[in-house]
Design a protein around this motif. Sequence first.
Motif, PDB file in Angstrom:
ATOM      1  N   GLU A  51       0.914  -1.138   0.000  1.00  0.00           N
ATOM      2  CA  GLU A  51       0.000   0.000   0.000  1.00  0.00           C
ATOM      3  C   GLU A  51       0.955   1.191   0.000  1.00  0.00           C
ATOM      4  O   GLU A  51       1.738   1.363   0.933  1.00  0.00           O
ATOM      5  CB  GLU A  51      -0.850  -0.027   1.276  1.00  0.00           C
ATOM      6  N   VAL A  52       0.960   1.999  -1.045  1.00  0.00           N
ATOM      7  CA  VAL A  52       1.958   3.052  -1.224  1.00  0.00           C
ATOM      8  C   VAL A  52       1.366   4.413  -0.872  1.00  0.00           C
ATOM      9  O   VAL A  52       0.257   4.743  -1.293  1.00  0.00           O
ATOM     10  CB  VAL A  52       2.472   3.080  -2.683  1.00  0.00           C
ATOM     11  N   MET A  53       2.123   5.182  -0.100  1.00  0.00           N
ATOM     12  CA  MET A  53       1.779   6.574   0.185  1.00  0.00           C
ATOM     13  C   MET A  53       2.972   7.423  -0.241  1.00  0.00           C
ATOM     14  O   MET A  53       4.079   7.214   0.245  1.00  0.00           O
ATOM     15  CB  MET A  53       1.503   6.784   1.676  1.00  0.00           C
ATOM     16  N   ILE A  54       2.739   8.340  -1.182  1.00  0.00           N
ATOM     17  CA  ILE A  54       3.789   9.244  -1.636  1.00  0.00           C
ATOM     18  C   ILE A  54       3.459  10.611  -1.064  1.00  0.00           C
ATOM     19  O   ILE A  54       2.393  11.158  -1.335  1.00  0.00           O
ATOM     20  CB  ILE A  54       3.862   9.301  -3.177  1.00  0.00           C
ATOM     21  N   ILE A  55       4.376  11.147  -0.261  1.00  0.00           N
ATOM     22  CA  ILE A  55       4.113  12.387   0.459  1.00  0.00           C
ATOM     23  C   ILE A  55       4.972  13.511  -0.109  1.00  0.00           C
ATOM     24  O   ILE A  55       6.187  13.379  -0.225  1.00  0.00           O
ATOM     25  CB  ILE A  55       4.376  12.227   1.978  1.00  0.00           C
ATOM     26  N   PHE A  56       4.300  14.601  -0.470  1.00  0.00           N
ATOM     27  CA  PHE A  56       4.965  15.806  -0.961  1.00  0.00           C
ATOM     28  C   PHE A  56       4.658  16.940   0.009  1.00  0.00           C
ATOM     29  O   PHE A  56       3.525  17.097   0.438  1.00  0.00           O
ATOM     30  CB  PHE A  56       4.446  16.195  -2.354  1.00  0.00           C
ATOM     31  N   ASP A  57       5.685  17.730   0.375  1.00  0.00           N
ATOM     32  CA  ASP A  57       5.416  18.851   1.272  1.00  0.00           C
ATOM     33  C   ASP A  57       4.851  20.021   0.515  1.00  0.00           C
ATOM     34  O   ASP A  57       5.188  20.253  -0.620  1.00  0.00           O
ATOM     35  CB  ASP A  57       6.624  19.436   1.981  1.00  0.00           C
ATOM     36  N   ALA A  58       4.051  20.767   1.266  1.00  0.00           N
ATOM     37  CA  ALA A  58       3.561  22.062   0.775  1.00  0.00           C
ATOM     38  C   ALA A  58       3.617  23.035   1.943  1.00  0.00           C
ATOM     39  O   ALA A  58       2.680  23.789   2.170  1.00  0.00           O
ATOM     40  CB  ALA A  58       2.137  21.916   0.245  1.00  0.00           C
ATOM     41  N   PRO A  59       4.725  23.041   2.739  1.00  0.00           N
ATOM     42  CA  PRO A  59       4.743  23.847   3.965  1.00  0.00           C
ATOM     43  C   PRO A  59       4.772  25.351   3.721  1.00  0.00           C
ATOM     44  O   PRO A  59       4.356  26.117   4.572  1.00  0.00           O
ATOM     45  CB  PRO A  59       6.011  23.395   4.688  1.00  0.00           C
ATOM     46  N   ALA A  60       5.226  25.797   2.566  1.00  0.00           N
ATOM     47  CA  ALA A  60       5.335  27.238   2.310  1.00  0.00           C
ATOM     48  C   ALA A  60       4.163  27.782   1.513  1.00  0.00           C
ATOM     49  O   ALA A  60       4.118  28.962   1.210  1.00  0.00           O
ATOM     50  CB  ALA A  60       6.642  27.529   1.569  1.00  0.00           C
ATOM     51  N   VAL A  61       3.196  26.931   1.175  1.00  0.00           N
ATOM     52  CA  VAL A  61       2.049  27.372   0.394  1.00  0.00           C
ATOM     53  C   VAL A  61       0.997  27.908   1.359  1.00  0.00           C
ATOM     54  O   VAL A  61       0.381  27.158   2.103  1.00  0.00           O
ATOM     55  CB  VAL A  61       1.480  26.216  -0.457  1.00  0.00           C
ATOM     56  N   THR A  62       0.810  29.210   1.347  1.00  0.00           N
ATOM     57  CA  THR A  62      -0.076  29.874   2.297  1.00  0.00           C
ATOM     58  C   THR A  62      -1.511  29.365   2.182  1.00  0.00           C
ATOM     59  O   THR A  62      -2.081  29.329   1.100  1.00  0.00           O
ATOM     60  CB  THR A  62      -0.059  31.406   2.068  1.00  0.00           C
TER      61      THR A  62
END
Length: 176
Positions: A51-62
Motif C-alpha cells: 500500500e503506497v503513500m507518496i508524500i509531498f510537502d507544501a509547507p510554504a504554500v499559504t
Amino acid sequence: MGKIRRDYLLVDGYNVIHDWPELKEMLDHLDHARDRLTDWLASYGEYKGYEVMIIFDAPAVTGFKERSLLVHGHVTVIFTQEGETADSFIEKASYRLARAGRDVYVATSDAAEQQIILGVGAFRISARELRRDMMVTMRNMPRRLTEGDRQTERNEIEGRINPNVLEKLNKLRMRR
C-alpha cells in the motif's frame, strides 16, 4: 473472504525526485516528475504487494490544506498542509501504522528522518535502495500483462505523439 493485508511503503516524494537521476532531470516540470514517480511506484507497489503513500510537502504554500488523492487503487498521493513537512507527516503516519501492527517501510535519504523512523518501529529504505530494487523488480516483471486471452502493453502518450506537440501540452499543463 478477507482482504489481503498489505505492507505500507511511505515515500518522501521530493527527496526521491531529487535523488533519482531520471526524475532529477525533470525538475523544470515538477508535476511531470511527480506523475512519473507515481506511475513507477504504482507498478512497483502492486507487484510487491505494498500500500503506497507518496508524500509531498507544501509547507510554504499559504493557506494550503492537506490533500490526499487515491490513484491506482493502492497508491495515495498526499500533499501536506501549510507548515507541515513531509518528514513530520511520515513520522506520524509511521508511528500510527506501526502501532496498529502493520509493517511500514519508509523511503527517504534524510539521515535524521531515518533514525526517527527506526525509533517508531518502521523500516528505512534510502532513495537509492528503493530505485535499485524498483529497477530490478521492473526488469523481472513480465513485459506484458495478460488479461484473459488478450495481451496488453503500456502505451504512454510520449511514444505516440510529435515531441513538439508534447512540449506544447506540457506548457499548457504547467499553467494550471
